[in-house]
Design a protein around this motif. Structure first.
Motif, short mmCIF file in Angstrom:
data_model
loop_
_atom_site.label_atom_id
_atom_site.label_comp_id
_atom_site.label_asym_id
_atom_site.label_seq_id
_atom_site.Cartn_x
_atom_site.Cartn_y
_atom_site.Cartn_z
N TYR A 6 -43.53 32.18 -29.66
CA TYR A 6 -43.50 31.39 -28.47
C TYR A 6 -44.10 30.09 -28.28
O TYR A 6 -43.53 29.24 -28.00
N ILE A 7 -45.55 30.10 -28.87
CA ILE A 7 -46.14 29.00 -29.03
C ILE A 7 -45.44 27.88 -30.03
O ILE A 7 -45.36 26.63 -29.69
N ASN A 54 -45.17 31.79 -20.57
CA ASN A 54 -44.27 32.24 -21.06
C ASN A 54 -44.58 33.51 -22.08
O ASN A 54 -43.57 34.11 -22.75
N THR A 55 -45.76 33.67 -22.34
CA THR A 55 -46.19 34.30 -23.55
C THR A 55 -46.49 35.81 -22.69
O THR A 55 -46.94 35.75 -21.51
N LEU A 75 -54.49 33.94 -25.04
CA LEU A 75 -54.27 32.59 -25.86
C LEU A 75 -54.67 31.56 -25.15
O LEU A 75 -54.74 31.54 -24.07
N SER A 119 -56.01 32.63 -30.44
CA SER A 119 -56.19 33.97 -29.64
C SER A 119 -57.76 34.29 -29.97
O SER A 119 -58.34 33.98 -31.30
N CYS A 168 -39.68 37.19 -21.23
CA CYS A 168 -40.42 36.00 -21.92
C CYS A 168 -39.45 35.31 -22.63
O CYS A 168 -39.37 33.92 -22.64
N GLU A 227 -40.26 41.66 -23.37
CA GLU A 227 -39.66 40.41 -24.69
C GLU A 227 -38.47 39.78 -24.03
O GLU A 227 -38.52 38.48 -24.11
N ILE A 252 -53.04 40.70 -28.15
CA ILE A 252 -52.02 39.89 -27.97
C ILE A 252 -50.56 40.31 -28.64
O ILE A 252 -50.70 41.34 -29.44
N SER A 289 -49.26 37.50 -23.30
CA SER A 289 -50.68 37.78 -23.19
C SER A 289 -51.28 37.08 -22.24
O SER A 289 -52.41 37.26 -21.78
N ASP A 292 -46.17 36.64 -29.46
CA ASP A 292 -46.86 35.60 -28.70
C ASP A 292 -46.87 34.34 -29.62
O ASP A 292 -46.67 33.01 -29.25
#
Length: 290
Positions: free
Chosen positions: A239-240, A261-262, A269, A225, A71, A68, A232, A264, A236
């Protein structure tokens, strides 16, 4: 070995790859499990479960925290690049150390089927400086409440997530009955699009572990997703949403960058061309509050 609700376990049949928490014990003796760090729900018999001791739990938590943080630092690096570009575009003298403009970041409405995950996500939004309104409800209730929440919160970004799972025994990947909550997520997206039809007026992320990606995109989500029906991470969607929130509205969100940067990646994604929602203004004054 006795097992109780709240115990942390792994599954022998899946090489103990995922840490779960027992959330329910069914009358037939099977256990309902919820991923501790992944947005996955599953059922398993007693003989397939291994109870995790404190040392193993601490080891796994340390590994997750490291991922984490990696990321998070990648995201902060991207944000610094965006800030430098904004400084250049908005400042007559790029060498200035103080920006001459203020920012209005996109507000997030986050609906989550898991209260613990929602709290974890809200802490990350706060850490990233993203305004958010969070609401916990069952996945099947989201379609009934999303419209009124949109009217109340007036967000630029909507996150619809919780728990999901694909069961091959229940049907093919194209059969909506094979998914635990994908159809409920899709219905919530459709209800949201009745309120805000345009894809760039409300940016929607929808889905959880192993969700029916294609159905969610067709329902009106910008991001969803899971293209490869993989798991996932709980963070996640954050971050999106954060990337969209801090991308200027005149710019497109770069899909490669947002997935990089995720935790998964593009197996977990995906999405479509989408504009950012950040707006900048001038002049900057000490009393300016947005």
């Amino acid at each position: 070995m006795p097992l109780e609700i709240g115990d942390l376990v792994t599954r022998y049949s899946y090489n103990e790859d995922i840490l779960f928490r027992i959330t329910r014990i069914h009358n037939d003796g099977t256990y309902e499990l919820k991923g501790e760090d992944l947005r996955l729900v599953a059922d398993a018999p007693h003989e397939d479960l291994n109870k995790i001791d404190d040392d193993e739990r601490a080891k796994r938590e340390k590994e997750q925290q490291k991922k984490e943080e990696q990321c998070y630092h990648l995201f902060r690096q991207d944000f610094r690049l965006l800030r430098e570009k904004s400084d250049y575009e908005m400042s007559p003298n790029y060498s200035t150390t103080s920006p001459l403009y203020f920012e209005m970041r996109g507000r997030v409405l986050h609906l989550d089927g898991d209260p613990a995950y929602l709290q974890k996500c809200k802490l990350m939004y706060e850490r990233l400086g993203i305004p958010v309104y969070g609401a916990h409800m069952k996945e099947t209730e989201m379609q009934n409440q999303v419209a009124s929440l949109l009217e109340m919160v007036q967000p630029e970004i909507l996150v619809i997530t919780g728990h999901d799972a694909y069961s091959e025994a229940q049907g093919s990947q194209r059969d909506k009955k094979a998914y635990r909550h994908s159809y409920a997520f899709a219905q919530a997206v459709r209800e949201a699009r009745k309120v805000v039809p345009q894809l760039d007026d409300l940016i929607i992320f929808a889905g959880a572990c192993q969700s029916y990606f294609e159905t969610l995109i067709r329902a009106g989500a910008n991001f969803a997703s899971s293209p490869a029906r993989v798991n996932i991470h709980a963070l996640d969607p954050v971050y999106i949403a954060a990337k969209v929130s801090m991308t200027p509205f005149m710019n497109r969100v770069q899909l490669y960058e947002i997935l990089r940067n995720t935790l998964s990646g593009d197996d977990g994604l995906g999405g479509i061309d989408t504009k950012g929602v950040l707006r900048r203004g001038m002049p900057l004054r000490d009393e300016t509050e947005m």
